[in-house]
Design a protein around this motif. Structure first.
Motif, PDB file in Angstrom:
ATOM      1  N   PHE A  97     -17.486 -43.362 -47.259  1.00  0.00           N
ATOM      2  CA  PHE A  97     -17.416 -42.183 -48.129  1.00  0.00           C
ATOM      3  C   PHE A  97     -15.935 -41.817 -48.377  1.00  0.00           C
ATOM      4  N   PRO A  98     -15.236 -42.601 -49.195  1.00  0.00           N
ATOM      5  CA  PRO A  98     -13.782 -42.430 -49.329  1.00  0.00           C
ATOM      6  C   PRO A  98     -13.350 -41.051 -49.819  1.00  0.00           C
ATOM      7  N   GLU A  99     -14.139 -40.431 -50.695  1.00  0.00           N
ATOM      8  CA  GLU A  99     -13.725 -39.140 -51.262  1.00  0.00           C
ATOM      9  C   GLU A  99     -13.884 -37.976 -50.281  1.00  0.00           C
ATOM     10  N   MET A 100     -14.617 -38.186 -49.193  1.00  0.00           N
ATOM     11  CA  MET A 100     -14.861 -37.107 -48.237  1.00  0.00           C
ATOM     12  C   MET A 100     -13.585 -36.646 -47.531  1.00  0.00           C
ATOM     13  N   HIS A 123     -20.608 -33.233 -55.354  1.00  0.00           N
ATOM     14  CA  HIS A 123     -21.720 -34.197 -55.381  1.00  0.00           C
ATOM     15  C   HIS A 123     -22.489 -34.089 -56.696  1.00  0.00           C
ATOM     16  N   GLU A 124     -22.751 -32.885 -57.141  1.00  0.00           N
ATOM     17  CA  GLU A 124     -23.472 -32.695 -58.407  1.00  0.00           C
ATOM     18  C   GLU A 124     -22.698 -33.282 -59.580  1.00  0.00           C
ATOM     19  N   GLN A 125     -21.383 -33.275 -59.474  1.00  0.00           N
ATOM     20  CA  GLN A 125     -20.554 -33.830 -60.546  1.00  0.00           C
ATOM     21  C   GLN A 125     -20.430 -35.352 -60.451  1.00  0.00           C
ATOM     22  N   GLY A 126     -21.028 -35.938 -59.441  1.00  0.00           N
ATOM     23  CA  GLY A 126     -20.983 -37.383 -59.281  1.00  0.00           C
ATOM     24  C   GLY A 126     -19.657 -37.905 -58.775  1.00  0.00           C
ATOM     25  N   LEU A 127     -18.879 -37.059 -58.106  1.00  0.00           N
ATOM     26  CA  LEU A 127     -17.549 -37.443 -57.662  1.00  0.00           C
ATOM     27  C   LEU A 127     -17.512 -37.970 -56.229  1.00  0.00           C
ATOM     28  N   LEU A 128     -18.624 -37.862 -55.514  1.00  0.00           N
ATOM     29  CA  LEU A 128     -18.690 -38.375 -54.145  1.00  0.00           C
ATOM     30  C   LEU A 128     -19.550 -39.641 -54.145  1.00  0.00           C
ATOM     31  N   THR A 129     -19.059 -40.690 -53.542  1.00  0.00           N
ATOM     32  CA  THR A 129     -19.754 -41.974 -53.572  1.00  0.00           C
ATOM     33  C   THR A 129     -20.093 -42.451 -52.158  1.00  0.00           C
ATOM     34  N   ASP A 132     -25.387 -45.490 -50.953  1.00  0.00           N
ATOM     35  CA  ASP A 132     -26.255 -46.640 -51.211  1.00  0.00           C
ATOM     36  C   ASP A 132     -27.467 -46.590 -50.283  1.00  0.00           C
ATOM     37  N   GLY A 133     -28.657 -46.641 -50.867  1.00  0.00           N
ATOM     38  CA  GLY A 133     -29.872 -46.695 -50.073  1.00  0.00           C
ATOM     39  C   GLY A 133     -30.328 -45.379 -49.478  1.00  0.00           C
ATOM     40  N   VAL A 134     -29.694 -44.278 -49.897  1.00  0.00           N
ATOM     41  CA  VAL A 134     -30.084 -42.971 -49.362  1.00  0.00           C
ATOM     42  C   VAL A 134     -30.148 -41.933 -50.479  1.00  0.00           C
ATOM     43  N   HIS A 135     -30.838 -40.843 -50.207  1.00  0.00           N
ATOM     44  CA  HIS A 135     -30.873 -39.682 -51.099  1.00  0.00           C
ATOM     45  C   HIS A 135     -30.207 -38.531 -50.372  1.00  0.00           C
ATOM     46  N   VAL A 136     -29.343 -37.796 -51.063  1.00  0.00           N
ATOM     47  CA  VAL A 136     -28.619 -36.679 -50.443  1.00  0.00           C
ATOM     48  C   VAL A 136     -29.468 -35.410 -50.527  1.00  0.00           C
ATOM     49  N   LEU A 137     -29.911 -34.946 -49.362  1.00  0.00           N
ATOM     50  CA  LEU A 137     -30.677 -33.699 -49.294  1.00  0.00           C
ATOM     51  C   LEU A 137     -29.758 -32.488 -49.248  1.00  0.00           C
ATOM     52  N   GLY A 138     -28.641 -32.633 -48.544  1.00  0.00           N
ATOM     53  CA  GLY A 138     -27.761 -31.482 -48.413  1.00  0.00           C
ATOM     54  C   GLY A 138     -26.382 -31.851 -47.929  1.00  0.00           C
ATOM     55  N   PHE A 139     -25.468 -30.929 -48.137  1.00  0.00           N
ATOM     56  CA  PHE A 139     -24.069 -31.060 -47.722  1.00  0.00           C
ATOM     57  C   PHE A 139     -23.644 -29.715 -47.146  1.00  0.00           C
ATOM     58  N   PHE A 140     -23.001 -29.732 -45.986  1.00  0.00           N
ATOM     59  CA  PHE A 140     -22.406 -28.500 -45.447  1.00  0.00           C
ATOM     60  C   PHE A 140     -21.229 -28.895 -44.568  1.00  0.00           C
ATOM     61  N   ALA A 141     -20.447 -27.925 -44.162  1.00  0.00           N
ATOM     62  CA  ALA A 141     -19.233 -28.225 -43.411  1.00  0.00           C
ATOM     63  C   ALA A 141     -19.022 -27.205 -42.301  1.00  0.00           C
ATOM     64  N   ALA A 142     -18.312 -27.642 -41.277  1.00  0.00           N
ATOM     65  CA  ALA A 142     -17.936 -26.740 -40.188  1.00  0.00           C
ATOM     66  C   ALA A 142     -16.763 -25.873 -40.629  1.00  0.00           C
ATOM     67  N   ALA A 317      -8.963 -37.133 -59.527  1.00  0.00           N
ATOM     68  CA  ALA A 317     -10.084 -36.432 -60.156  1.00  0.00           C
ATOM     69  C   ALA A 317     -10.852 -35.595 -59.133  1.00  0.00           C
ATOM     70  N   VAL A 318     -11.068 -36.160 -57.946  1.00  0.00           N
ATOM     71  CA  VAL A 318     -11.784 -35.436 -56.888  1.00  0.00           C
ATOM     72  C   VAL A 318     -10.969 -34.221 -56.444  1.00  0.00           C
ATOM     73  N   TYR A 319      -9.692 -34.422 -56.234  1.00  0.00           N
ATOM     74  CA  TYR A 319      -8.812 -33.337 -55.787  1.00  0.00           C
ATOM     75  C   TYR A 319      -8.757 -32.219 -56.831  1.00  0.00           C
ATOM     76  N   ASP A 320      -8.567 -32.588 -58.083  1.00  0.00           N
ATOM     77  CA  ASP A 320      -8.491 -31.584 -59.151  1.00  0.00           C
ATOM     78  C   ASP A 320      -9.792 -30.804 -59.271  1.00  0.00           C
ATOM     79  N   ALA A 321     -10.918 -31.507 -59.135  1.00  0.00           N
ATOM     80  CA  ALA A 321     -12.218 -30.830 -59.231  1.00  0.00           C
ATOM     81  C   ALA A 321     -12.412 -29.872 -58.059  1.00  0.00           C
ATOM     82  N   ALA A 322     -11.957 -30.268 -56.871  1.00  0.00           N
ATOM     83  CA  ALA A 322     -12.064 -29.392 -55.709  1.00  0.00           C
ATOM     84  C   ALA A 322     -11.215 -28.143 -55.880  1.00  0.00           C
ATOM     85  N   VAL A 323      -9.989 -28.323 -56.355  1.00  0.00           N
ATOM     86  CA  VAL A 323      -9.092 -27.184 -56.586  1.00  0.00           C
ATOM     87  C   VAL A 323      -9.669 -26.236 -57.634  1.00  0.00           C
TER      88      VAL A 323
END
Length: 331
Positions: A97-100, A123-129, A132-142, A317-323
């Motif tokens: 997950f390089p963009e993480m 993730h909704e913008q398709g910027l996280l890759t 493969d072989g999985v479906h993303v149910l959720g994302f959260f962070a500490a 692109a990922v950095y700019d979208a996060a900002v």
């Protein structure tokens, strides 16, 4: 033939008594225990919310590594269907997950809420890759990491030549930019080094410090947002595709942005609770930084940000979208 028909009838009766077919039994595994923040305050509430709105699927938890103990194998286990759903730490799956890495950049995210909500938006913008072989149910962070010191310093400028534990490569780069000698260690190795006096400090979150019983080993905490740790709740793609549409709808209604908000809020609350307990105890000195001071140190860390952007495919692109998402979130 008569025996075969009797067997079929008995099987039909037995299956009729089950709450869901074997296909619709969803096995949810984590390598951490049931009482951990992620399970107790995020995953289990999500399971309860889904189960309360549909009986088309049965969710069953397997905690503490029952279906696989290694934190480094969780993505592989859910990909291969050993478990249907798993809590995955991207930093434990090198290169997948390089963009993480954007979430680990120091001074970018101020709270768990920010990192969680922005993560789902990316993730909704398709910027996280890497899914493969999985479906993303959720994302959260500490909650963002802080800097915990055995050897006290006045501020970050005092880290010259200090030995500081890093969580990964991004933290190591930041520490080295401050003149420190970084050491990438597990939490157990960190505790041992702090106890022996061979380590001056560590990058770690408040929840991590309590979970791994590290607080008694340090004497000072610098409240600087030294990057957040992202988490993923992933389902095997084949299992997801086989679920009834109603089950999918309910899972995502309580997953997605709802889980980001719940998870971010949970880690923010627990982090504040732990810090308040440390303040009440009065043993560990807490160094707070003004907005002006944080801005100065954030500016000093821009080289680390730029290096990550240049080293990451689509990093800019990922950095700019996060900002941009952060600016919108902060109003």
């Amino acid at each position: 033939m008569k025996h075969f028909k009797t067997l079929l009838a008995a099987t039909a009766v037995a299956l009729a008594g089950l709450p869901a077919s074997a296909q619709d039994l969803v096995k949810i595994g984590t390598f951490v225990p049931e009482k951990s923040v992620g399970v107790a305050r995020v995953i289990k509430p999500w399971m309860e919310a889904v189960s309360g709105e549909t009986d088309s699927v049965t969710l069953q938890g397997f905690w503490g590594g029952t279906l696989g103990k290694s934190p480094f194998k969780q993505f592989e286990l859910v990909q291969n269907g050993v478990m249907d759903v798993s809590w995955v730490l991207p930093s434990y799956t090198a290169g997948q997950f390089p963009e993480m890495g954007v979430f680990e950049l120091p001074f970018l995210f101020r709270t768990a809420d920010e990192a969680s909500i922005v993560g789902w938006k990316l993730h909704e913008q398709g910027l996280l890759t890497g899914f493969d072989g999985v479906h993303v149910l959720g994302f959260f962070a500490a909650e963002p990491n802080a800097l915990f010191m055995k050897t006290k310093v006045d501020d970050l400028s005092g880290l010259q030549n200090m030995k500081i534990r890093a969580v990964g490569g991004i933290h190591a780069s930041w520490l080295e930019s401050l003149g420190a000698a970084s050491e990438t260690l597990s939490s157990a190795e960190m505790n041992e080094a702090l106890n022996r006096g061979t380590l001056d400090g560590a990058v770690q979150g408040w929840t991590g410090m309590r979970t791994f019983k590290s607080l008694p080993l340090v004497d000072q905490a610098h409240a600087v947002p030294a990057g957040a740790i992202p988490f993923l709740l992933l389902m095997n793609k084949g299992k997801w595709d086989a679920l009834p549409a109603e089950a999918q709808e309910k899972m995502m209604a309580h997953g997605g942005m709802a889980m980001a908000e719940m998870g971010g809020g949970a880690y923010t609350a627990v982090g504040e609770e732990i810090r308040a307990g440390v303040v009440d105890e009065g043993r560990i000195e807490i160094i707070d930084y003004s907005d002006e001071q944080l801005a100065q140190w954030a500016e000093a860390a821009q080289g680390v940000h730029q290096a990550w952007i240049e080293a990451t495919p689509n990093g800019q692109a990922v950095y700019d979208a996060a900002v941009a998402a952060l600016a919108e979130l902060r109003g």
